[in-house]
Design a protein around this motif. Structure first.
Motif, PDB file in Angstrom:
ATOM      1  N   UNK A  12       0.862  -1.237  -0.071  1.00  0.00           N
ATOM      2  CA  UNK A  12       0.034   0.066  -0.143  1.00  0.00           C
ATOM      3  C   UNK A  12       0.853   1.170  -0.067  1.00  0.00           C
ATOM      4  N   UNK A  13       1.831   1.188   0.784  1.00  0.00           N
ATOM      5  CA  UNK A  13       2.952   2.342   0.839  1.00  0.00           C
ATOM      6  C   UNK A  13       3.688   2.435  -0.706  1.00  0.00           C
ATOM      7  N   UNK A  14       3.969   1.313  -1.202  1.00  0.00           N
ATOM      8  CA  UNK A  14       4.601   1.612  -2.353  1.00  0.00           C
ATOM      9  C   UNK A  14       3.676   2.059  -3.456  1.00  0.00           C
ATOM     10  N   UNK A  15       2.216   1.736  -3.443  1.00  0.00           N
ATOM     11  CA  UNK A  15       1.346   1.966  -4.402  1.00  0.00           C
ATOM     12  C   UNK A  15       1.166   3.670  -4.203  1.00  0.00           C
ATOM     13  N   UNK A  16       1.092   4.173  -2.954  1.00  0.00           N
ATOM     14  CA  UNK A  16       1.052   5.477  -2.663  1.00  0.00           C
ATOM     15  C   UNK A  16       2.045   6.350  -3.024  1.00  0.00           C
ATOM     16  N   UNK A  17       3.688   5.724  -2.713  1.00  0.00           N
ATOM     17  CA  UNK A  17       4.357   6.565  -3.556  1.00  0.00           C
ATOM     18  C   UNK A  17       4.705   6.383  -4.992  1.00  0.00           C
ATOM     19  N   UNK A  18       4.213   5.470  -5.386  1.00  0.00           N
ATOM     20  CA  UNK A  18       4.143   5.417  -6.933  1.00  0.00           C
ATOM     21  C   UNK A  18       3.035   6.472  -7.707  1.00  0.00           C
ATOM     22  N   UNK A  19       1.857   6.522  -6.814  1.00  0.00           N
ATOM     23  CA  UNK A  19       0.893   7.290  -7.137  1.00  0.00           C
ATOM     24  C   UNK A  19       1.111   8.719  -6.967  1.00  0.00           C
ATOM     25  N   UNK A  20       1.931   9.006  -6.148  1.00  0.00           N
ATOM     26  CA  UNK A  20       2.443  10.558  -5.802  1.00  0.00           C
ATOM     27  C   UNK A  20       3.379  10.985  -7.057  1.00  0.00           C
ATOM     28  N   UNK A  21       4.086  10.000  -7.783  1.00  0.00           N
ATOM     29  CA  UNK A  21       4.996  10.253  -8.946  1.00  0.00           C
ATOM     30  C   UNK A  21       4.277  10.205 -10.091  1.00  0.00           C
ATOM     31  N   UNK A  22       3.483   9.129 -10.398  1.00  0.00           N
ATOM     32  CA  UNK A  22       2.830   8.689 -11.738  1.00  0.00           C
ATOM     33  C   UNK A  22       1.508   9.286 -11.829  1.00  0.00           C
ATOM     34  N   UNK A  74      11.225  10.417 -18.898  1.00  0.00           N
ATOM     35  CA  UNK A  74      10.061  10.640 -19.474  1.00  0.00           C
ATOM     36  C   UNK A  74       8.851  11.217 -18.966  1.00  0.00           C
ATOM     37  N   UNK A  75       8.871  11.084 -17.478  1.00  0.00           N
ATOM     38  CA  UNK A  75       7.632  11.783 -16.805  1.00  0.00           C
ATOM     39  C   UNK A  75       8.049  12.997 -16.282  1.00  0.00           C
ATOM     40  N   UNK A  76       9.297  13.666 -16.445  1.00  0.00           N
ATOM     41  CA  UNK A  76       9.392  15.035 -16.176  1.00  0.00           C
ATOM     42  C   UNK A  76       9.894  14.851 -14.782  1.00  0.00           C
TER      43      UNK A  76
END
Length: 171
Positions: A12-22, A74-76
């Motif tokens: 869940x924490x990994x998902x939240x981290x990725x969601x903050x970037x992506x 690629x995502x800035x």
């Protein structure tokens, strides 16, 4: 149950981290966020402290952070931000693990060294050397516990499934 909860919490924490970037909306430019990285480190540290076999989360989180770092331009996102976040994740996870061991890091006792020598005479010197080096950072008794799990997984244990018997499981 605590290990399953820790595993879920880490993802869940990994998902939240990725969601903050992506984020799907490019403006404003997404960027890595240290609080999210710290939460991921906290979840990873708690998972590691919960069960030795959750050590599998370390290479998994590392691989995800490597992929994010590789795709970051690629995502800035500046790669240094992802590298900083990876360092935060590692530092917080290590801090949590050391806190669980009460910041102590006593040397291995003679009984533990004797057990290592009996358990795997050919590997004992190498294991002692690794524990001597890595044990400066990671609690030595955590390393002994992780080694015990890895050795047990390598040797297997008697099990049966639908009339079959073996030591290493089935697909």
């Amino acid at each position: 149950i605590p290990a399953a909860l820790a595993y879920l919490g880490c993802f869940a924490a990994l998902h939240w981290y990725i969601a903050g970037i992506w984020r799907a909306d490019p403006p404003p430019a997404p960027r890595a966020r240290p609080p999210r990285a710290a939460l991921l480190g906290l979840a990873l540290g708690l998972a590691l402290a919960t069960k030795y076999s959750l050590l599998v989360l370390v290479p998994l989180a590392g691989a995800v952070l490597l992929v994010i770092g590789w795709l970051a331009p690629r995502r800035g996102i500046a790669r240094w931000r992802v590298a900083r976040d990876a360092a935060i994740v590692g530092a917080v996870a290590l801090l949590v693990l050391r806190a669980v061991y009460l910041f102590g890091n006593q040397p291995l006792e003679a009984a533990d060294l004797d057990w290592l020598a009996r358990e795997g005479p050919t590997r004992a010197a190498g294991v002692e050397a690794v524990i001597g080096i890595v044990g400066q950072i990671v609690p030595r008794y955590y390393l002994i516990g992780a080694y015990t799990v890895l050795a047990h997984n390598g040797e297997g244990h008697p099990a049966s499934l639908l009339g079959q018997q073996g030591d290493h499981g089935w697909w």
